[in-house]
Design an enzyme around this catalytic site. Structure first.
Site, PDB file in Angstrom:
ATOM      1  N   LYS A  34     -14.732  44.386  66.903  1.00 36.83           N
ATOM      2  CA  LYS A  34     -13.613  45.312  67.155  1.00 36.83           C
ATOM      3  C   LYS A  34     -12.276  44.645  66.865  1.00 36.83           C
ATOM      4  O   LYS A  34     -11.941  43.611  67.448  1.00 36.83           O
ATOM      5  CB  LYS A  34     -13.644  45.773  68.619  1.00 36.83           C
ATOM      6  CG  LYS A  34     -12.516  46.729  68.968  1.00 36.83           C
ATOM      7  CD  LYS A  34     -12.717  47.330  70.342  1.00 36.83           C
ATOM      8  CE  LYS A  34     -12.025  46.573  71.440  1.00 36.83           C
ATOM      9  NZ  LYS A  34     -10.563  46.722  71.466  1.00 36.83           N
ATOM     10  N   ASP A  62      -9.931  49.672  66.579  1.00 36.65           N
ATOM     11  CA  ASP A  62      -9.433  50.235  67.841  1.00 36.65           C
ATOM     12  C   ASP A  62      -7.938  50.531  67.700  1.00 36.65           C
ATOM     13  O   ASP A  62      -7.104  49.911  68.340  1.00 36.65           O
ATOM     14  CB  ASP A  62      -9.715  49.240  68.979  1.00 36.65           C
ATOM     15  CG  ASP A  62      -9.599  49.881  70.346  1.00 36.65           C
ATOM     16  OD1 ASP A  62      -9.426  51.110  70.422  1.00 36.65           O
ATOM     17  OD2 ASP A  62      -9.676  49.135  71.345  1.00 36.65           O
ATOM     18  N   LYS A  64      -6.353  53.138  68.585  1.00 29.13           N
ATOM     19  CA  LYS A  64      -5.844  53.933  69.714  1.00 29.13           C
ATOM     20  C   LYS A  64      -4.700  54.836  69.249  1.00 29.13           C
ATOM     21  O   LYS A  64      -3.597  54.812  69.776  1.00 29.13           O
ATOM     22  CB  LYS A  64      -5.403  53.034  70.868  1.00 29.13           C
ATOM     23  CG  LYS A  64      -6.564  52.321  71.554  1.00 29.13           C
ATOM     24  CD  LYS A  64      -6.234  51.949  72.974  1.00 29.13           C
ATOM     25  CE  LYS A  64      -7.421  51.410  73.732  1.00 29.13           C
ATOM     26  NZ  LYS A  64      -7.964  50.153  73.241  1.00 29.13           N
ATOM     27  N   ASP A  67      -0.427  60.516  68.551  1.00 33.10           N
ATOM     28  CA  ASP A  67       0.823  61.015  67.967  1.00 33.10           C
ATOM     29  C   ASP A  67       0.647  62.511  67.707  1.00 33.10           C
ATOM     30  O   ASP A  67      -0.382  63.086  68.080  1.00 33.10           O
ATOM     31  CB  ASP A  67       1.124  60.240  66.666  1.00 33.10           C
ATOM     32  CG  ASP A  67       2.621  60.117  66.403  1.00 33.10           C
ATOM     33  OD1 ASP A  67       3.331  61.129  66.563  1.00 33.10           O
ATOM     34  OD2 ASP A  67       3.077  59.020  66.033  1.00 33.10           O
ATOM     35  N   THR A 126      -9.645  51.663  81.088  1.00 34.48           N
ATOM     36  CA  THR A 126     -10.389  51.077  82.211  1.00 34.48           C
ATOM     37  C   THR A 126      -9.499  50.220  83.114  1.00 34.48           C
ATOM     38  O   THR A 126      -9.916  49.813  84.182  1.00 34.48           O
ATOM     39  CB  THR A 126     -11.562  50.227  81.680  1.00 34.48           C
ATOM     40  OG1 THR A 126     -11.110  49.493  80.551  1.00 34.48           O
ATOM     41  CG2 THR A 126     -12.721  51.090  81.275  1.00 34.48           C
ATOM     42  N   ARG A 219     -13.232  39.208  76.776  1.00 35.78           N
ATOM     43  CA  ARG A 219     -13.095  37.890  77.406  1.00 35.78           C
ATOM     44  C   ARG A 219     -14.391  37.231  77.869  1.00 35.78           C
ATOM     45  O   ARG A 219     -14.512  36.005  77.745  1.00 35.78           O
ATOM     46  CB  ARG A 219     -12.060  37.976  78.539  1.00 35.78           C
ATOM     47  CG  ARG A 219     -10.637  38.096  77.987  1.00 35.78           C
ATOM     48  CD  ARG A 219      -9.654  38.627  78.989  1.00 35.78           C
ATOM     49  NE  ARG A 219      -9.851  40.050  79.240  1.00 35.78           N
ATOM     50  CZ  ARG A 219      -9.069  40.782  80.013  1.00 35.78           C
ATOM     51  NH1 ARG A 219      -8.040  40.223  80.615  1.00 35.78           N
ATOM     52  NH2 ARG A 219      -9.316  42.073  80.176  1.00 35.78           N
TER      53      ARG A 219
HETATM   54  O1  C5P Z   1     -11.639  41.281  77.565  1.00 34.19           O
HETATM   55  P1  C5P Z   1     -12.226  42.609  77.927  1.00 34.19           P
HETATM   56  O2  C5P Z   1     -13.748  42.631  77.935  1.00 34.19           O
HETATM   57  O3  C5P Z   1     -11.626  43.194  79.174  1.00 34.19           O
HETATM   58  O4  C5P Z   1     -11.777  43.556  76.691  1.00 34.19           O
HETATM   59  C1  C5P Z   1     -11.966  44.941  76.710  1.00 34.19           C
HETATM   60  C2  C5P Z   1     -11.538  45.522  75.391  1.00 34.19           C
HETATM   61  O5  C5P Z   1     -11.738  46.931  75.442  1.00 34.19           O
HETATM   62  C3  C5P Z   1     -10.068  45.324  75.026  1.00 34.19           C
HETATM   63  O6  C5P Z   1     -10.027  45.102  73.617  1.00 34.19           O
HETATM   64  C4  C5P Z   1      -9.396  46.623  75.363  1.00 34.19           C
HETATM   65  O7  C5P Z   1      -8.334  46.923  74.491  1.00 34.19           O
HETATM   66  C5  C5P Z   1     -10.520  47.631  75.144  1.00 34.19           C
HETATM   67  N1  C5P Z   1     -10.436  48.867  75.916  1.00 34.19           N
HETATM   68  C6  C5P Z   1     -10.385  48.910  77.299  1.00 34.19           C
HETATM   69  N2  C5P Z   1     -10.317  50.105  77.970  1.00 34.19           N
HETATM   70  C7  C5P Z   1     -10.327  51.253  77.279  1.00 34.19           C
HETATM   71  C8  C5P Z   1     -10.372  51.239  75.878  1.00 34.19           C
HETATM   72  C9  C5P Z   1     -10.453  50.014  75.221  1.00 34.19           C
HETATM   73  O8  C5P Z   1     -10.427  47.860  77.926  1.00 34.19           O
HETATM   74  N3  C5P Z   1     -10.341  52.408  77.920  1.00 34.19           N
END
Ligand code: C5P
Length: 243
Positions: A34, A62, A64, A67, A126, A219
């Site tokens: 991603k 991603d 996102k 607009d 999230t 992460r």
């Molecule tokens: O590091 P971590 O596992 O928290 O990363 C989650 C990834 O998912 C990030 O790239 C974040 O931008 C993406 N994301 C998110 N919540 C959403 C949509 C995408 O955390 N609703």
């Protein structure tokens, strides 16, 4: 699809070199890579080609997008030409915006003989919990109710699925009632891992058991001392949950 195919690694890194190195390390251990706001803002969308050349077969852009419909439609025409496997559009941009995104991607793919990227609508981030949704964003529905409404709207607009927290997987499945509608869940943390800024997390096996199709994981893999070992452990956990 095996456990590893359901892992989408979030390449949340600031340089293209770093992302390419991760792809070279992790290809064969995860299903999708991603590229999100941090990486694409630093490197431009040409990073998608570099990732592909480094061995990333499936790329999740991603973007996102959020607009007015005309602008998002234009962006979707360009995204379709980039060859991404999947792209995200914010559901809170409204029905007309989502429908315009789907139409633009379908038309561009048909006219130019390209594959159409899957279009996933982002429901509620999230990192947003119940309190922020009510007190800061002034939404009068619970998180679950709001996610369900956004998912129904995304389905009606022709999206392939949604991005939702693992806590809303069941509510989305009920609201949408289509087994082919994809649910991709970020906010996944192996037991004992640091939550970071994610508010509504779940373990990989819980998310899969509840019906997620793919898990977005950043992460817990990127910050591990051995990212390949971390990805393999998560893939094994997913395989067991599927079995
Ligand atoms: O590091 P971590 O596992 O928290 O990363 C989650 C990834 O998912 C990030 O790239 C974040 O931008 C993406 N994301 C998110 N919540 C959403 C949509 C995408 O955390 N609703």
């Amino acid at each position: 699809m095996s456990g590893k195919d359901r892992i989408i690694v979030a390449l949340d890194v600031e340089s293209g070199d770093c992302a390419v190195e991760l792809v070279q390390q992790l290809k064969g251990h995860v299903g999708v890579f991603k590229a999100g706001l941090e990486l694409v803002t630093a490197e431009g969308t040409q990073i998608l080609k570099r990732l592909r050349d480094a061995g990333a077969e499936r790329i999740f852009y991603d973007g996102k997008l959020h607009d007015i419909p005309n602008t998002v439609a234009g962006a979707m025409r360009s995204v379709t030409r980039l060859g991404a496997w999947c792209v995200t559009v914010h559901a809170t941009g409204g029905y007309a915006q989502l429908a315009a995104a789907v139409k633009a991607a379908c038309e561009t793919a048909d006219n130019e003989h390209l594959s159409r990227p899957k279009i996933l609508a982002v429901t509620v981030l999230t990192s947003i919990g119940a309190e922020a949704l009510a007190n800061e964003m002034k939404v009068g529905l619970s998180v679950s109710e709001y996610v369900a409404e956004l998912a129904k709207m995304a389905q009606k607009a022709g999206c392939d699925g949604v991005i939702a927290s693992p806590h809303e997987i069941e509510v989305v499945r009920q609201a949408v009632n289509d087994p082919n509608f994809l649910i991709i869940t970020p906010g996944v943390r192996p037991a004992g891992a640091d939550k970071g800024d994610q508010a509504r997390v779940m373990t990989p096996s819980e998310a899969i058991q509840r019906g997620a199709n793919y898990l977005v994981i950043g992460r817990p893999i990127l910050a591990a001392a051995d990212p390949v070992a971390a990805a393999n452990t998560i893939a094994e956990e997913i395989s067991q949950a599927l079995a």
